[in-house]
Design a protein around this motif. Structure first.
Motif, PDB file in Angstrom:
ATOM      1  N   LEU A 305       0.809  -1.227   0.000  1.00  0.00           N
ATOM      2  CA  LEU A 305       0.000   0.000   0.000  1.00  0.00           C
ATOM      3  C   LEU A 305       0.836   1.269   0.000  1.00  0.00           C
ATOM      4  N   SER A 306       2.123   1.162  -0.185  1.00  0.00           N
ATOM      5  CA  SER A 306       2.993   2.334  -0.038  1.00  0.00           C
ATOM      6  C   SER A 306       2.658   3.448  -1.025  1.00  0.00           C
ATOM      7  N   PHE A 307       2.028   3.125  -2.147  1.00  0.00           N
ATOM      8  CA  PHE A 307       1.715   4.141  -3.159  1.00  0.00           C
ATOM      9  C   PHE A 307       0.498   4.982  -2.791  1.00  0.00           C
ATOM     10  N   LEU A 308      -0.325   4.532  -1.845  1.00  0.00           N
ATOM     11  CA  LEU A 308      -1.564   5.236  -1.528  1.00  0.00           C
ATOM     12  C   LEU A 308      -1.298   6.517  -0.744  1.00  0.00           C
ATOM     13  N   PRO A 309      -2.059   7.573  -1.017  1.00  0.00           N
ATOM     14  CA  PRO A 309      -1.967   8.772  -0.180  1.00  0.00           C
ATOM     15  C   PRO A 309      -2.545   8.505   1.204  1.00  0.00           C
ATOM     16  N   GLU A 310      -2.115   9.292   2.175  1.00  0.00           N
ATOM     17  CA  GLU A 310      -2.612   9.110   3.537  1.00  0.00           C
ATOM     18  C   GLU A 310      -4.104   9.428   3.606  1.00  0.00           C
ATOM     19  N   SER A 311      -4.845   8.596   4.314  1.00  0.00           N
ATOM     20  CA  SER A 311      -6.276   8.822   4.551  1.00  0.00           C
ATOM     21  C   SER A 311      -6.723   7.846   5.623  1.00  0.00           C
ATOM     22  N   ASP A 312      -7.928   8.076   6.161  1.00  0.00           N
ATOM     23  CA  ASP A 312      -8.481   7.120   7.122  1.00  0.00           C
ATOM     24  C   ASP A 312      -8.668   5.750   6.479  1.00  0.00           C
ATOM     25  N   TYR A 313      -8.971   5.731   5.203  1.00  0.00           N
ATOM     26  CA  TYR A 313      -9.203   4.451   4.513  1.00  0.00           C
ATOM     27  C   TYR A 313      -7.902   3.671   4.372  1.00  0.00           C
ATOM     28  N   LYS A 314      -6.815   4.371   4.052  1.00  0.00           N
ATOM     29  CA  LYS A 314      -5.517   3.697   4.004  1.00  0.00           C
ATOM     30  C   LYS A 314      -5.137   3.188   5.394  1.00  0.00           C
ATOM     31  N   ARG A 315      -5.342   4.009   6.410  1.00  0.00           N
ATOM     32  CA  ARG A 315      -5.001   3.585   7.762  1.00  0.00           C
ATOM     33  C   ARG A 315      -5.809   2.352   8.166  1.00  0.00           C
ATOM     34  N   ALA A 316      -7.054   2.298   7.730  1.00  0.00           N
ATOM     35  CA  ALA A 316      -7.871   1.111   8.010  1.00  0.00           C
ATOM     36  C   ALA A 316      -7.288  -0.118   7.319  1.00  0.00           C
ATOM     37  N   LEU A 317      -6.889   0.042   6.060  1.00  0.00           N
ATOM     38  CA  LEU A 317      -6.281  -1.077   5.331  1.00  0.00           C
ATOM     39  C   LEU A 317      -4.982  -1.538   5.997  1.00  0.00           C
ATOM     40  N   LEU A 318      -4.219  -0.603   6.534  1.00  0.00           N
ATOM     41  CA  LEU A 318      -2.987  -0.967   7.222  1.00  0.00           C
ATOM     42  C   LEU A 318      -3.261  -1.716   8.519  1.00  0.00           C
ATOM     43  N   TRP A 319      -4.415  -1.473   9.123  1.00  0.00           N
ATOM     44  CA  TRP A 319      -4.757  -2.132  10.379  1.00  0.00           C
ATOM     45  C   TRP A 319      -5.333  -3.526  10.167  1.00  0.00           C
ATOM     46  N   VAL A 320      -6.033  -3.748   9.072  1.00  0.00           N
ATOM     47  CA  VAL A 320      -6.733  -5.022   8.854  1.00  0.00           C
ATOM     48  C   VAL A 320      -5.819  -6.241   8.996  1.00  0.00           C
ATOM     49  N   PRO A 321      -4.592  -6.243   8.455  1.00  0.00           N
ATOM     50  CA  PRO A 321      -3.740  -7.425   8.658  1.00  0.00           C
ATOM     51  C   PRO A 321      -3.507  -7.784  10.120  1.00  0.00           C
ATOM     52  N   ASP A 322      -3.415  -6.755  10.993  1.00  0.00           N
ATOM     53  CA  ASP A 322      -3.261  -7.042  12.425  1.00  0.00           C
ATOM     54  C   ASP A 322      -4.486  -7.766  12.955  1.00  0.00           C
ATOM     55  N   TYR A 323      -5.655  -7.333  12.534  1.00  0.00           N
ATOM     56  CA  TYR A 323      -6.894  -7.994  12.961  1.00  0.00           C
ATOM     57  C   TYR A 323      -6.929  -9.456  12.489  1.00  0.00           C
ATOM     58  N   VAL A 324      -6.514  -9.654  11.245  1.00  0.00           N
ATOM     59  CA  VAL A 324      -6.576 -10.996  10.646  1.00  0.00           C
ATOM     60  C   VAL A 324      -5.718 -11.984  11.427  1.00  0.00           C
ATOM     61  N   VAL A 325      -4.498 -11.584  11.799  1.00  0.00           N
ATOM     62  CA  VAL A 325      -3.606 -12.534  12.454  1.00  0.00           C
ATOM     63  C   VAL A 325      -3.871 -12.650  13.961  1.00  0.00           C
ATOM     64  N   ALA A 326      -4.580 -11.682  14.531  1.00  0.00           N
ATOM     65  CA  ALA A 326      -4.823 -11.715  15.980  1.00  0.00           C
ATOM     66  C   ALA A 326      -6.191 -12.286  16.358  1.00  0.00           C
ATOM     67  N   ARG A 327      -7.048 -12.558  15.366  1.00  0.00           N
ATOM     68  CA  ARG A 327      -8.408 -12.987  15.669  1.00  0.00           C
ATOM     69  C   ARG A 327      -8.418 -14.381  16.302  1.00  0.00           C
ATOM     70  N   GLU A 328      -9.532 -14.681  16.972  1.00  0.00           N
ATOM     71  CA  GLU A 328      -9.652 -15.963  17.676  1.00  0.00           C
ATOM     72  C   GLU A 328     -10.675 -16.887  17.040  1.00  0.00           C
ATOM     73  N   LYS A 329     -11.312 -16.412  15.932  1.00  0.00           N
ATOM     74  CA  LYS A 329     -12.269 -17.280  15.227  1.00  0.00           C
ATOM     75  C   LYS A 329     -12.468 -16.772  13.827  1.00  0.00           C
TER      76      LYS A 329
END
Length: 329
Positions: A305-329
């Motif tokens: 995602l390095s090409f994307l301009p900063e925005s709340d949507y980019k920040r959300a995309l950057l956070w999603v991988p953390d959610y994916v690997v930390a989930r319990e179900k």
């Protein structure tokens, strides 16, 4: 790359609240058929909920590239309908009794009706997608459907035997990661992104999807039935070798390999217990190996995602991988 300020799933859902509600309404409307049993099965599936991660990714992809039209909610419903159709067929193929803590639809309506309802959902998804009048959208969805069918057939051919890592990656790409990839690509297509930008979004989706499925497979082995909403170790019971199991087969001793292969071939735990398998995985560090691999794919997703301009949507995309690997179900 900056640290995401969005830190919870609630913040992402708040960011996309109206869009996600519109996707639910689109799905509900599109899932109505003149044949009542199709409507009943589709509604039962829709009400079963789920993470809605695929439409969420499509929305984030489109919004992070400044698209604001209605196509994102329409195609968000499309990818969720395709995903739902695959779940119907998966439950029949796997003879599953439970899905997300509820009886799977085939236990109520039977296999024949559910196969046809799943087929109808696929076709209805394409009918809704036609409203975009975009050949690239249809090209992506056709390729996606072919890949997913190929994945199911490939998996059937590998049941009950050891597979190597490349076979496993091919399977999970077709069964899971390709839908993540296409969801991200569809958002880029709506935003009229360049080919290179679409490729980056697809790379994010592919890596995220691989991480998601690897974690899913680990949870199937290690979580409780109450958390999963289905029997534990379903994959092994169905003769499926997933990453942690493959690692133990490739690195364990002769007795451990024999025990794991016995379960795969028997497709039950009558001769070898689930606890024995977990002990073998622990001795070989196989669960840690699988989770570390998932973390690597999650980081690769963020880097795309390095090409994307900063925005709340980019920040959300950057956070999603953390959610994916930390989930319990």
């Amino acid at each position: 790359m900056s640290t995401p300020t969005i830190a919870t799933a609630k913040e992402i859902f708040d960011l996309l609240h109206d869009d996600l509600l519109e996707i639910e309404r689109e799905f509900e409307t599109a899932a109505v058929s003149r044949v009542q049993v199709i409507t009943e099965i589709a509604e039962y599936l829709r009400e079963g909920g789920g993470k809605r991660i695929r439409p969420l990714l499509l929305l984030l992809s489109a919004r992070s590239q400044s698209y604001r039209g209605a196509g994102a909610t329409r195609l968000g419903a499309v990818v969720e309908m395709v995903h739902t159709a695959t779940l119907v067929h998966d439950d029949i193929i796997d003879a599953a009794d439970m899905r997300r803590g509820r009886p799977s639809p085939n236990t109520t309506w039977g296999n024949a009706k559910c196969v046809l309802a799943g087929d109808w959902l696929y076709m209805q998804a394409f009918r809704v997608a036609l409203d975009e009048r975009n050949f690239r959208v249809l090209d992506l969805l056709i390729g996606l459907t072919q890949q997913m069918v190929e994945g199911e057939l490939m998996q059937l051919e590998t049941l009950g035997r050891q597979v190597n890592s490349q076979e496993y990656y091919d399977l999970i790409y077709r069964k899971t990661a390709c839908l993540f990839e296409v969801s991200m690509r569809l958002g880029a297509v709506l935003a009229k992104a360049t080919d290179a930008e679409e490729e980056c979004m697809g790379e994010y989706g592919r890596n995220l999807g691989l991480a998601f499925q690897i974690v899913d497979d680990v949870l199937d082995l290690t979580a409780t039935e109450e958390v999963l909403g289905k029997p534990v170790a379903s994959d092994l019971r169905e003769g499926k070798a997933t990453m942690a199991v493959i690692h133990a087969l490739e690195n364990g001793g002769a007795e451990e390999r024999a025990a794991i292969l016995t379960v795969l071939e028997d497709q039950n735990f009558e001769r070898v217990s689930h606890d024995q398998i977990l002990a073998a995985l622990k001795r070989n560090g196989s669960v840690e190996y699988a989770m570390n691999t998932a973390f690597e794919y999650a980081e690769a997703a963020r880097q795309a995602l390095s090409f994307l301009p900063e925005s709340d949507y980019k920040r959300a995309l950057l956070w999603v991988p953390d959610y994916v690997v930390a989930r319990e179900k």
